[in-house]
Write a protein that holds these residues in place. Structure first.
Motif, PDB file in Angstrom:
ATOM      1  N   SER A 138     -99.348 -30.135  -4.648  1.00  0.00           N
ATOM      2  CA  SER A 138     -98.846 -31.120  -5.734  1.00  0.00           C
ATOM      3  C   SER A 138     -98.541 -32.481  -4.727  1.00  0.00           C
ATOM      4  O   SER A 138     -98.127 -32.339  -3.655  1.00  0.00           O
ATOM      5  N   ARG A 139     -98.712 -33.609  -5.248  1.00  0.00           N
ATOM      6  CA  ARG A 139     -98.522 -34.849  -4.500  1.00  0.00           C
ATOM      7  C   ARG A 139     -96.978 -34.874  -4.405  1.00  0.00           C
ATOM      8  O   ARG A 139     -96.496 -35.576  -3.607  1.00  0.00           O
ATOM      9  N   ALA A 140     -96.345 -34.384  -5.190  1.00  0.00           N
ATOM     10  CA  ALA A 140     -94.872 -34.463  -5.012  1.00  0.00           C
ATOM     11  C   ALA A 140     -94.199 -33.861  -3.840  1.00  0.00           C
ATOM     12  O   ALA A 140     -93.375 -34.439  -3.091  1.00  0.00           O
ATOM     13  N   TRP A 144    -104.295 -35.702 -11.832  1.00  0.00           N
ATOM     14  CA  TRP A 144    -103.131 -34.884 -12.206  1.00  0.00           C
ATOM     15  C   TRP A 144    -102.179 -34.631 -11.011  1.00  0.00           C
ATOM     16  O   TRP A 144    -101.529 -33.557 -10.851  1.00  0.00           O
ATOM     17  N   ASN A 145    -102.327 -35.541  -9.981  1.00  0.00           N
ATOM     18  CA  ASN A 145    -101.055 -35.703  -8.868  1.00  0.00           C
ATOM     19  C   ASN A 145    -101.112 -34.724  -7.955  1.00  0.00           C
ATOM     20  O   ASN A 145    -100.097 -34.247  -7.623  1.00  0.00           O
ATOM     21  N   MET A 146    -102.461 -34.268  -7.686  1.00  0.00           N
ATOM     22  CA  MET A 146    -102.715 -33.214  -6.714  1.00  0.00           C
ATOM     23  C   MET A 146    -103.543 -33.816  -5.618  1.00  0.00           C
ATOM     24  O   MET A 146    -104.235 -34.641  -5.633  1.00  0.00           O
ATOM     25  N   ARG A 147    -103.596 -33.116  -4.423  1.00  0.00           N
ATOM     26  CA  ARG A 147    -104.680 -33.343  -3.369  1.00  0.00           C
ATOM     27  C   ARG A 147    -105.077 -32.032  -2.804  1.00  0.00           C
ATOM     28  O   ARG A 147    -104.404 -30.958  -2.783  1.00  0.00           O
ATOM     29  N   ALA A 205     -94.450 -36.603  -1.183  1.00  0.00           N
ATOM     30  CA  ALA A 205     -93.669 -37.896  -1.256  1.00  0.00           C
ATOM     31  C   ALA A 205     -92.340 -37.611  -0.255  1.00  0.00           C
ATOM     32  O   ALA A 205     -91.484 -38.507  -0.115  1.00  0.00           O
ATOM     33  N   THR A 256    -100.307 -27.799 -12.866  1.00  0.00           N
ATOM     34  CA  THR A 256     -99.234 -28.405 -12.789  1.00  0.00           C
ATOM     35  C   THR A 256     -97.899 -28.055 -13.361  1.00  0.00           C
ATOM     36  O   THR A 256     -96.829 -28.187 -12.698  1.00  0.00           O
ATOM     37  N   GLU A 279    -106.752 -36.703  -8.519  1.00  0.00           N
ATOM     38  CA  GLU A 279    -105.772 -37.683  -8.526  1.00  0.00           C
ATOM     39  C   GLU A 279    -104.998 -37.926  -9.906  1.00  0.00           C
ATOM     40  O   GLU A 279    -103.922 -38.260  -9.797  1.00  0.00           O
ATOM     41  N   GLU A 320     -94.877 -27.111 -10.938  1.00  0.00           N
ATOM     42  CA  GLU A 320     -93.203 -27.747 -11.346  1.00  0.00           C
ATOM     43  C   GLU A 320     -92.162 -26.595 -11.306  1.00  0.00           C
ATOM     44  O   GLU A 320     -91.051 -26.900 -10.921  1.00  0.00           O
TER      45      GLU A 320
END
Length: 175
Positions: free
Chosen positions: A169-171, A144-147, A174, A113, A142, A117
């Motif tokens: 990263s799921r960021a 940790w906002n990853m796929r 988006a 993570t 999920e 960043e």
């Protein structure tokens, strides 16, 4: 060995890239990335594993990759000022068989993570050996906002319990 072979097979991902190998051990995937054109490779292992860090340094020298590779102590889950202040923006993060002990999963994902960043477009390429059908990374990814996306093993013999993943990263999704 499987991850290093994959690195060589997809060398275009590494051309002019900044690469971090986590849990490097002997450093084979990171050294492979350096040999196929990475701009800079940081080979990392736990800070307390001084003998492993020395072995990585020796392997860098034996392969004449001192201009590209650098050894860096990095312990997963130890999110300290050194890691946060580290100016490196990785394009690719490598990890061979890092999801071994369940207790290490979250510290590893916490470290990823922080690295994501630094560059939300980075990709974590990892080989995972399934050791139990009762544990899965999906809920933790999920959290940790990853796929993860499964990648086919092409060009070399794959073991039936070995899986290659790219984790993002799921960021990124988006946008």
């Amino acid at each position: 060995r499987a991850l290093a072979q994959h690195v060589v097979g997809i060398e275009n991902l590494f051309h002019d890239a900044v690469v971090i190998e986590l849990g490097a051990g002997v450093g084979l995937p990171g050294l492979a990335a350096a040999s196929v054109g990475a701009k800079k490779v940081y080979l990392c292992d736990r800070e307390e594993h001084e003998e492993v860090l020395a072995l990585i340094q020796s392997n860098i020298g034996l392969n004449n990759l001192q201009d590209v590779c650098e050894v860096r102590p990095l312990t997963w889950g130890r999110i300290d000022t050194r890691l946060v202040a580290w100016k490196v923006k990785p394009d690719v993060i490598l990890g061979a068989d890092l999801f071994y002990r369940t207790a290490d999963f979250e510290p590893l994902l916490a470290t990823l993570t922080v690295l994501f960043e630094k560059n939300p477009l980075a990709v974590f390429v990892t080989v995972y050996e399934e050791r139990s059908t009762r544990r899965t990374l999906d809920p933790l990814l999920e959290l940790w906002n990853m796929r993860a996306e499964s990648v086919a093993f092409d060009g070399f013999e794959a073991h039936s319990s070995l899986f290659l993943y790219r984790i993002y990263s799921r960021a990124v999704l988006a946008t």
